[in-house]
Design a protein around this motif. Structure first.
Motif, short mmCIF file in Angstrom:
data_model
loop_
_atom_site.label_atom_id
_atom_site.label_comp_id
_atom_site.label_asym_id
_atom_site.label_seq_id
_atom_site.Cartn_x
_atom_site.Cartn_y
_atom_site.Cartn_z
N GLY A 38 -12.02 -3.52 15.45
CA GLY A 38 -10.91 -3.13 16.29
C GLY A 38 -9.51 -3.29 15.73
O GLY A 38 -8.54 -2.82 16.33
N LYS A 39 -9.36 -3.96 14.59
CA LYS A 39 -8.03 -4.20 14.05
C LYS A 39 -8.11 -4.43 12.55
O LYS A 39 -9.08 -4.97 12.04
N VAL A 40 -7.06 -4.01 11.83
CA VAL A 40 -6.94 -4.30 10.40
C VAL A 40 -5.52 -4.77 10.14
O VAL A 40 -4.56 -4.20 10.67
N VAL A 67 -3.72 -0.93 13.56
CA VAL A 67 -3.15 -1.40 12.29
C VAL A 67 -2.03 -2.39 12.61
O VAL A 67 -1.02 -2.02 13.19
N GLU A 68 -2.25 -3.64 12.22
CA GLU A 68 -1.22 -4.67 12.39
C GLU A 68 -0.49 -4.78 11.04
O GLU A 68 -1.02 -5.31 10.07
N PHE A 69 0.73 -4.25 11.01
CA PHE A 69 1.45 -4.11 9.74
C PHE A 69 2.59 -5.11 9.63
O PHE A 69 3.38 -5.27 10.56
N SER A 70 2.68 -5.78 8.46
CA SER A 70 3.79 -6.68 8.16
C SER A 70 4.54 -6.15 6.95
O SER A 70 3.96 -5.99 5.87
N SER A 91 -5.06 -13.95 7.43
CA SER A 91 -4.08 -13.31 6.55
C SER A 91 -4.36 -11.81 6.51
O SER A 91 -5.04 -11.28 7.38
N ALA A 92 -3.83 -11.16 5.49
CA ALA A 92 -4.02 -9.71 5.36
C ALA A 92 -5.47 -9.38 5.05
O ALA A 92 -6.13 -10.06 4.27
N ASP A 93 -5.94 -8.29 5.63
CA ASP A 93 -7.21 -7.70 5.21
C ASP A 93 -6.99 -6.81 3.99
O ASP A 93 -7.84 -6.75 3.10
N VAL A 94 -5.85 -6.12 3.98
CA VAL A 94 -5.47 -5.25 2.86
C VAL A 94 -4.11 -5.70 2.34
O VAL A 94 -3.15 -5.82 3.11
N VAL A 95 -4.03 -5.95 1.03
CA VAL A 95 -2.79 -6.38 0.38
C VAL A 95 -2.32 -5.24 -0.51
O VAL A 95 -2.97 -4.91 -1.51
N TRP A 96 -1.19 -4.64 -0.15
CA TRP A 96 -0.63 -3.48 -0.86
C TRP A 96 0.76 -3.90 -1.34
O TRP A 96 1.65 -4.10 -0.53
N ASN A 97 0.94 -4.04 -2.66
CA ASN A 97 2.19 -4.60 -3.16
C ASN A 97 2.65 -3.88 -4.42
O ASN A 97 1.86 -3.18 -5.08
N THR A 98 3.91 -4.08 -4.76
CA THR A 98 4.52 -3.37 -5.89
C THR A 98 4.28 -4.04 -7.25
O THR A 98 3.96 -3.35 -8.22
N PRO A 99 4.45 -5.37 -7.40
CA PRO A 99 4.30 -5.96 -8.74
C PRO A 99 2.85 -5.87 -9.23
O PRO A 99 1.97 -6.59 -8.77
N MET A 100 2.63 -4.98 -10.17
CA MET A 100 1.27 -4.74 -10.65
C MET A 100 0.67 -5.97 -11.30
O MET A 100 -0.54 -6.22 -11.18
#
Length: 362
Positions: A38-40, A67-70, A91-100
């Motif tokens: 029910g939530k990500v 989608v619970e977005f921070s 914490s996050a289920d999906v971590v999407w970030n810029t510093p490769m």
């Protein structure tokens, strides 16, 4: 012979059909489990208004999964995720970030779970690592300039031209160049490291920045705004998506895709090994890498699309047409990203850079 060939082709077709059915069955199972969860939870360094079209489209297609977005600054995101993992709290289920580099380190340290995305065959081969870390969107490192102040022979079209112009005609740029504070901005640091790898005269750039009293404020949006207003005249290593958005609202803001080479960074993502909603995370992952989501990313100038079939200005296809495919330099996901996370090497680089931009290089 014809019969054998026909039988072989039939067998191949049957196997392909079975493989497709198995894939569809697995995907449908994931979606059903995602609806139950029910939530990500998604962490990303993207402004909430910019993310809204993506989240709204996902919710329209899959209303059962919230989608619970921070929206978090890149370094804050990294530190928060690590702290939450250490404390064992949600914490996050999906971590999407810029510093490769930081993303790759998290994967190497065991924080990601493996998942083969549904349409992996549609992605560039360099855009994933061991089915754990995936590029989701891209951003080229560009120059921005004020059209009313810089033009013709004073407008650099490449890194080499930037050096030549600052050596021979620095006056228009004096005190009016902006770029990232690479000690604080992980993405800015990544870009200059790539410049070092691609440009033999790289160290002339920070040296000339020191001589022209370049400024290093925080925030790509702020830097681009000051160039567009004429307070500054030139921005070095700005994110292409932010520059395009700025130029759309300001006719005085110009963009240069460096013609000797243009570094392309990936904003990468992984599914947390500790995900509380692992199926919803997989479902969101498949969505973000789908053609329809990638088109939304381009249409709303969130970033450049990863998938090659997406149409629009913010695509690698368009960038290749502008400067030549051989000049487009995507940063590959792999162990090389860890090179400048070595404390001694990073400190040595930063000290040399700071001395140069301060005009104190020995």
């Amino acid at each position: 012979m014809k019969f054998v060939l026909a039988a072989a082709l039939a067998l191949v077709a049957m196997n392909s059909s079975n493989a497709k059915s198995a894939s569809d069955e697995s995907y449908n199972t994931i979606i059903a489990a995602a609806k139950t969860e029910g939530k990500v939870v998604l962490y990303a360094p993207i402004d909430s208004p910019a993310m809204r079209p993506l989240i709204e489209d996902f919710n329209r297609r899959y209303p059962e999964v919230e989608v619970e977005f921070s929206d978090l600054q890149t370094t804050v995101l990294y530190n928060r995720y690590l702290s939450e993992m250490a404390a064992g709290v949600p914490s996050a289920d999906v971590v999407w970030n810029t510093p490769m580099d930081l993303q790759f380190k998290l994967v190497q340290d065991g924080y990601a779970q493996e998942y083969i995305v549904r349409e992996k065959d549609k992605l560039p081969t360099w855009a994933s690592w061991e089915n754990k870390l995936y590029a989701v969107s891209l951003d080229p490192a560009v120059f921005v300039y004020n059209k009313a102040e810089i033009s013709g022979d004073t407008l650099p079209q490449s890194h080499a031209e930037l050096v030549r112009i600052l050596e021979t005609n620095p006056d228009p740029f004096q005190g009016r160049i902006v770029s990232y504070d690479i000690e604080k901005a992980a993405g800015g640091f990544m870009m200059v490291v790539q410049d070092l790898k691609n440009f033999s005269d790289f160290w002339k750039i920070p040296d000339l920045f020191g001589k022209t009293a370049a400024q290093f404020p925080s925030g790509s949006g702020f830097m681009i705004e000051t160039v567009g207003s004429g307070e500054n005249v030139f921005g070095y290593n700005q994110l292409g998506s932010a520059a395009s958005k700025g130029a759309a609202g300001n006719a005085n803001l110009g963009i240069v895709y460096p013609k000797d080479y243009t570094v392309v960074l990936a904003r990468t993502a992984f599914i947390s090994k500790a995900a509380r909603s692992p199926n919803a995370a997989k479902h969101l992952f498949d969505y973000l890498l789908s053609e329809q989501a990638q088109q939304i990313i381009v249409d709303n100038q969130i970033a450049y699309a990863l998938r090659p079939e997406v149409e629009g200005e913010l695509t690698l296809k368009t960038l290749s047409e502008k400067i030549g495919a051989d000049k487009v330099r995507p940063v590959k996901i792999g162990p090389d990203l860890l090179e400048y996370l070595d404390a001694n090497k990073r400190t040595e680089f930063l000290q040399k850079w700071q001395q140069a931009v301060a005009g104190t290089q020995q």
